[in-house]
Design a protein around this motif. Structure first.
Motif, PDB file in Angstrom:
ATOM      1  N   GLU A   1       0.780  -1.154   0.135  1.00  0.00           N
ATOM      2  CA  GLU A   1      -0.157  -0.013  -0.100  1.00  0.00           C
ATOM      3  C   GLU A   1       0.811   1.330  -0.005  1.00  0.00           C
ATOM      4  N   LYS A   2       2.102   1.149   0.775  1.00  0.00           N
ATOM      5  CA  LYS A   2       2.981   2.522   0.592  1.00  0.00           C
ATOM      6  C   LYS A   2       3.479   2.682  -0.719  1.00  0.00           C
ATOM      7  N   ASP A   3       4.032   1.513  -1.382  1.00  0.00           N
ATOM      8  CA  ASP A   3       4.616   1.910  -2.607  1.00  0.00           C
ATOM      9  C   ASP A   3       3.710   2.278  -3.461  1.00  0.00           C
ATOM     10  N   LEU A   4       2.109   1.537  -3.286  1.00  0.00           N
ATOM     11  CA  LEU A   4       1.440   2.075  -4.390  1.00  0.00           C
ATOM     12  C   LEU A   4       1.096   3.587  -4.116  1.00  0.00           C
ATOM     13  N   GLN A   5       0.837   4.115  -2.676  1.00  0.00           N
ATOM     14  CA  GLN A   5       0.433   5.398  -2.508  1.00  0.00           C
ATOM     15  C   GLN A   5       1.516   6.011  -3.054  1.00  0.00           C
ATOM     16  N   ARG A   6       2.953   5.727  -3.043  1.00  0.00           N
ATOM     17  CA  ARG A   6       3.888   6.650  -3.806  1.00  0.00           C
ATOM     18  C   ARG A   6       3.778   6.896  -5.169  1.00  0.00           C
ATOM     19  N   VAL A   7       3.409   5.946  -5.588  1.00  0.00           N
ATOM     20  CA  VAL A   7       3.258   5.689  -7.335  1.00  0.00           C
ATOM     21  C   VAL A   7       2.072   6.608  -7.690  1.00  0.00           C
ATOM     22  N   GLU A   8       1.276   6.324  -6.823  1.00  0.00           N
ATOM     23  CA  GLU A   8      -0.201   7.009  -7.222  1.00  0.00           C
ATOM     24  C   GLU A   8      -0.018   8.742  -7.133  1.00  0.00           C
ATOM     25  N   SER A   9       0.916   9.012  -6.058  1.00  0.00           N
ATOM     26  CA  SER A   9       1.158  10.448  -5.834  1.00  0.00           C
ATOM     27  C   SER A   9       1.664  10.912  -7.149  1.00  0.00           C
ATOM     28  N   ALA A  10       3.012  10.185  -7.421  1.00  0.00           N
ATOM     29  CA  ALA A  10       3.580  10.577  -8.849  1.00  0.00           C
ATOM     30  C   ALA A  10       2.482  10.682 -10.153  1.00  0.00           C
TER      31      ALA A  10
END
Length: 1006
Positions: free
Chosen positions: A246-255
């Motif tokens: 979820e953290k990785d996905l949140q970072r990519v989704e922010s980008a």
């Protein structure tokens, strides 16, 4: 429920109609009555009729267990043994059973069961039975099918067939079978008699519900075992991996969101530029359109002003023509009214003239038809003028003709009787001759038989029968004595021979002694002995005395046999003499009867001949009187051929003569009225013709004036009304004013729109310049962000990274969600499992108590309780019958036992009871069940079809006392029995008596 009457026709041995009415004396006041008669006379058939009328069934036909066995009817039809239509008596075409009863609702009803054969023939095919229910109080028939009526009867009496046969009708042998039946058979009978089928169904339902509850519990248990759950360690590991994903996905989704924001800014500016350009184009188009509309509006406004001026000038020029048109319109209205009035007047006069002409023509036609009818009737009367006297004197003529016909018929009948009597006399004379000849031959045979009888009687007198019997007896005794003596002597000869062989010193073959003292004495006795007569006869060579006696005895026996034969022949001759005397007396009586019949025939023939003479005289007188009325005798030929036709011809002629005469007089009376009517109508026609001519001229004058005015008016205003022309001008002027007003407003509006649109177009051009500069700046920022992200992600596209992290998160979340759902399922199923376990345990306990696959367990329990209640009722009745016994149920079984109070309450089996005791106990059971079945309603009738022949006098008295005690309870009791003491004690009896040929009749005896 109360039985009021039983009726029937052609049932079994009861041929014809029969009826037992309990509403009339002596059965009305009789509390107990007997149905008596010999075995097989039809006593039980009366009760069968009652059951047939109410239920279309009988206890006896229901006992036919071999229902698959078919019996052949007289019509070669195959019917089941249990078919109640077999009760229809052979040789009859129809039958019925009928019962009147008082229903639970207090109304009287009549139920009727009937059956018939096809075409009402004795050998016809049996038809389906018919059921009818009639309300006697309302005098109306109940409607419905057979099943509907059957259900209605059960509702009215409150009893089914099984309940009826154990509370109102106690059939033969039912309870004797129940008393000594085995437990299984007793359970089946008790279920049938007491209606405990419901408990069997409940027991089977408990068994089935237990099986379903157990199956449901096992199914849920299997489902729980089939659900797979993760361990706690596996579940925690999945949650850690899910958090990282979820953290990785949140970072990519922010980008992705940053890129989308930049892209959205570029697209927003581009969309603004596109919108402004479209708005710029629309403003240009709108300015062009407004300019065009302004130009058109100015041109139309100028044209409208010019058209308004022309209309005003044209209307001023029409003022003089409008005044002339209005004057002509007033004259035309007056002309139209005159023309309508004259046209209506012409139509009325023409109609009156036409009606008068039709009436005149009809009157002329009626007068002509009347004259033709008068001529026709006058000609008919002239043609039959000679027969006027026949029509005028018809009554007297018919009187003579009827008398002549009667006399002629009497002569013909008498002549036929005379011929018949002559033939009968010839036949009687032949029979008399035959009888006389037979009598003579029988007289001769009688004389010969008397001669033979006297001759044989003389021969018998010559024989002394007592002396002959004495001689035979004496010779028989002497012969027996000689035979005995001969046997004794032969035995003595054998002893002497043995003694002669003895030698002194030698052992005796009999006793073994060596000393023989009788040897010397024997020789001396033989020498001195006197020889017997038999020996003497044998020595001298004569015949044996026994043979002589035998010959004498045989001779006497022959004489005795001859005497007996004579006696038998004498008896036969005596019988023949009696027969001859009887036949001769009968023959003489027949001859006398035949002579009497001949004399009677002769007397009747003489009377008939007298009748012929008298009727012939009457016939001649009647014909003579008719000749005087006819003035001739030529009519007799037609009358003799067919008197009835001749009489009818005369009657028809007289009726036609009188009818035509009346018609002629009526036509003559009507002729003057028709002549006056024609003259009146003819005088009225000329005045109507003159009125019609004047009305036509006036109408033509008015029509010419109207046409002239109408032509002159058409030349003005083209024939249009003046008011219409003025209204059209006013409307046109208003329309022009409104149009000019609208065109002026349009010019003002379009001028404003054009100025506004020019300002908008200038502003849009400025906005486009600013948006183009902003678009360039935003595209430069997006390109810079894309280059920076590509450098930091090693060239991997943003979409691929986002898809990888999304799939990983989805898979981990799915596994955790499945784990949660499985836990919830297990938890929910566990609750359901606990509920199912409780339900299964409850049904298992209930099944252990009362459930079974065949329903026997709970049925036994219910039947045990029911049997206890039945035994309580039965013991109350049994105490009235005999105080010695009390019925009990064998514990935990359906078997019965009796308590013998006279034997210190000894427990005895029911099989140890005598026949009379068994009947008393069975009767108590029957009455107890009757009380059990009728405890919810009042049953006022009881019929007992049970044998009382096994009871002694005292027991029979006790049984009768018990039945009479039931009478005091308000019941009317009928008992079927052929026991003499019982029927003598009951004063009122329904007697069923045999009449021969399998037929019986029913009588009420008091």
């Amino acid at each position: 429920m109360k039985i009021l009457a039983i009726r029937g026709r052609n049932l079994a041995s009861l041929e014809g109609d029969f009826e037992i009415d309990f509403t009339v004396e002596p059965l009305l006041s009789a509390g107990i009555f007997a149905i008596s008669g010999p075995t097989g006379a039809g006593k039980s058939t009366l009760l069968d009729a009652m059951c047939l009328a109410l239920f279309a069934r009988t206890p006896r036909t229901d006992q036919a267990k071999e229902n698959n066995v078919k019996l052949q009817d007289v019509s070669n039809e195959q019917l089941s043994q249990s078919d109640p239509r077999f009760l229809l008596r052979r040789g009859t075409a129809s039958g019925f059973a009928e019962v009147d009863f008082m229903a639970l609702n207090g109304h009287r009803y009549r139920a009727r069961w009937s059956v018939a054969r096809a075409r009402d023939k004795e050998n016809g095919r049996l038809q389906n039975p018919r059921l009818v229910l009639y309300n006697l109080d309302k005098e109306e028939e109940e409607q419905g099918t057979r099943s509907d009526l059957q259900a209605r009867i059960i509702e009215l009496i409150g009893l089914t067939f099984e309940q009826f046969t154990r509370s109102v009708l106690l059939a033969q042998n039912d309870f004797s079978t129940f008393l000594k039946a085995e437990q299984g058979e007793k359970a089946s009978l008790l279920e049938k008699l007491t209606g405990t089928e419901l408990y069997s169904a409940i027991s089977r339902q408990i068994f089935e519900r237990n099986a379903r509850a157990k199956e449901a519990f096992e199914q849920i248990q299997s489902r729980i075992q089939g659900i797979e759950l993760l361990t706690d360690e596996e579940e925690n590991g999945l949650r850690t991996r899910l958090a990282e994903a979820e953290k990785d996905l949140q970072r990519v989704e922010s980008a992705k969101a940053e890129r989308q924001a930049l892209q959205e800014a570029v697209r927003s500016v581009e969309q603004q530029i596109s919108v402004r350009r479209r708005q710029q184009k629309e403003a240009v188009d709108k300015l062009t359109h407004a300019t065009e509309l302004l130009t058109v509006a100015r041109r139309e406004y100028e044209k409208g002003v010019e058209e308004q001026q022309q209309s005003e000038a044209h209307f001023k020029s029409l003022q003089q023509e409008l005044l002339q048109a209005r004057k002509l319109d007033v004259q035309l209205d007056t002309a139209v009214r005159d023309l309508s009035h004259s046209e209506l007047q012409l139509k009325n006069v023409t109609l009156r003239k036409g009606e008068a002409e039709k009436k005149y023509q009809a009157a002329v036609l009626r007068r002509k038809q009347g004259a033709e009818e008068i001529a026709r009737l006058t000609a008919w009367r002239e043609r039959y003028k000679k027969k006027e006297s026949i029509a005028e004197q018809l009554s007297a003529l018919l009187l003579h003709l009827d008398a002549a016909s009667a006399a002629r018929s009497g002569v013909e009948v008498a002549n036929r009787s005379i011929e018949t009597l002559r033939q009968e006399a010839v036949a009687l004379n032949k029979q008399l001759a035959g009888l006389q000849q037979t009598s003579a031959s029988k007289q001769q045979a009688l004389k010969q038989a008397e001669t033979d009888y006297r001759s044989l009687e003389e021969e018998l007198k010559a024989i002394d029968a007592p002396a002959l019997d004495k001689q035979i007896e004496k010779l028989r005794q002497e012969r027996e004595r000689l035979l005995i003596e001969q046997a004794r002597l032969e035995a003595s000869g054998n002893i002497k021979d043995l003694r002669g062989r003895l030698q002194e010193g030698q052992p005796c073959p009999v006793c073994g002694s060596t000393h023989h003292p009788f040897i010397s004495s024997v020789h001396s006795q033989e020498e001195g002995r006197i020889s017997s007569p038999v020996e003497k006869s044998q020595r001298v060579g004569d015949k044996s005395p026994i043979a002589v006696l035998t010959l004498q005895l045989q001779d006497l026996s022959n004489k005795k046999e001859t005497y007996s034969a004579y006696n038998r022949r004498l008896a036969r001759l005596q019988q023949q003499l009696l027969q001859f005397h009887k036949e001769l007396a009968d023959s003489e009586a027949s001859c006398k009867e035949m002579i009497g019949r001949l004399q009677l025939v002769a007397s009747r023939q003489e009377r008939e001949e007298t009748v012929v003479k008298e009727q012939s005289v009457q016939l001649a007188q009647s014909l003579s009187a008719a000749d005087r009325l006819f003035d001739n005798n030529e009519w007799q030929k037609a009358w003799l051929q067919n008197p009835e036709v001749f009489r009818k011809t005369l009657t028809d002629f007289a009726r036609q003569w009188h009818e035509n005469t009346e018609k002629l007089h009526q036509q003559e009376r009507q002729e003057s009225a028709r002549r006056a009517e024609c003259e009146s109508l003819a005088s009225f026609l000329p005045s109507l013709e003159k009125q019609a001519e004047e009305a036509g001229l006036l109408h033509e004058k008015n029509r010419s004036a109207f046409s002239s005015l109408q032509a002159e008016r058409k030349k003005l205003l083209n024939g249009r009304p003046a008011d219409s022309v003025e209204r059209e001008y006013t409307r046109r002027m208003e329309e022009l004013k409104e149009r000019l007003k609208k065109l002026s407003a349009t010019q003002t509006e379009q001028s404003g729109i054009a100025d506004q649109t020019r300002g908008i177009a200038d502003q849009i051009a400025k906005d486009l310049d600013e948006a183009s500069a902003d678009l360039l700046r935003r595209k430069a920022a997006l390109d810079k962000w894309t280059a920076d992200y590509s450098a930091s992600s090693d060239g991997q596209p943003l979409e691929a990274t986002l898809l990888r992290f999304t799939q990983e998160k989805t898979e981990l979340a799915f596994r955790l969600r499945t784990q949660t759902e499985n836990k919830a399922k297990v938890s929910g199923l566990q609750d359901d499992l606990n509920v199912r376990r409780t339900e299964s345990e409850r049904w298992a306990k209930l099944n252990e108590l009362a459930g079974s696959a065949d329903g026997a367990k709970f049925r036994r329990i219910a039947q045990g309780y029911t049997l206890d209640i039945l035994l309580n009722y039965a013991n109350v009745q049994l105490r009235e019958l005999t105080r010695r016994y009390r019925l009990e149920r064998v514990p935990d079984t359906l078997a019965l036992q009796v308590i013998d109070r006279d034997m210190c309450d000894e427990v005895r089996t029911v099989h140890s009871l005598s026949g009379g005791e068994s009947f008393l106990v069975s009767l108590a059971l029957a009455l107890g069940l009757s009380s059990l079945s009728s405890n919810r309603m009042r049953v006022e009738s009881l019929f007992i079809d049970e044998g009382f022949g096994s009871l002694d006098a005292d027991t029979l008295r006790v049984a009768m006392d018990a039945l009479e005690s039931l009478r005091t309870q308000g019941r009317k009791i009928g008992v079927i029995s052929h026991v003499q003491e019982m029927t003598e004690r009951i004063p009122v009896r329904v007697q069923v008596s045999r009449e021969g040929n399998g037929k019986s009749i029913v009588r009420i005896v008091n």
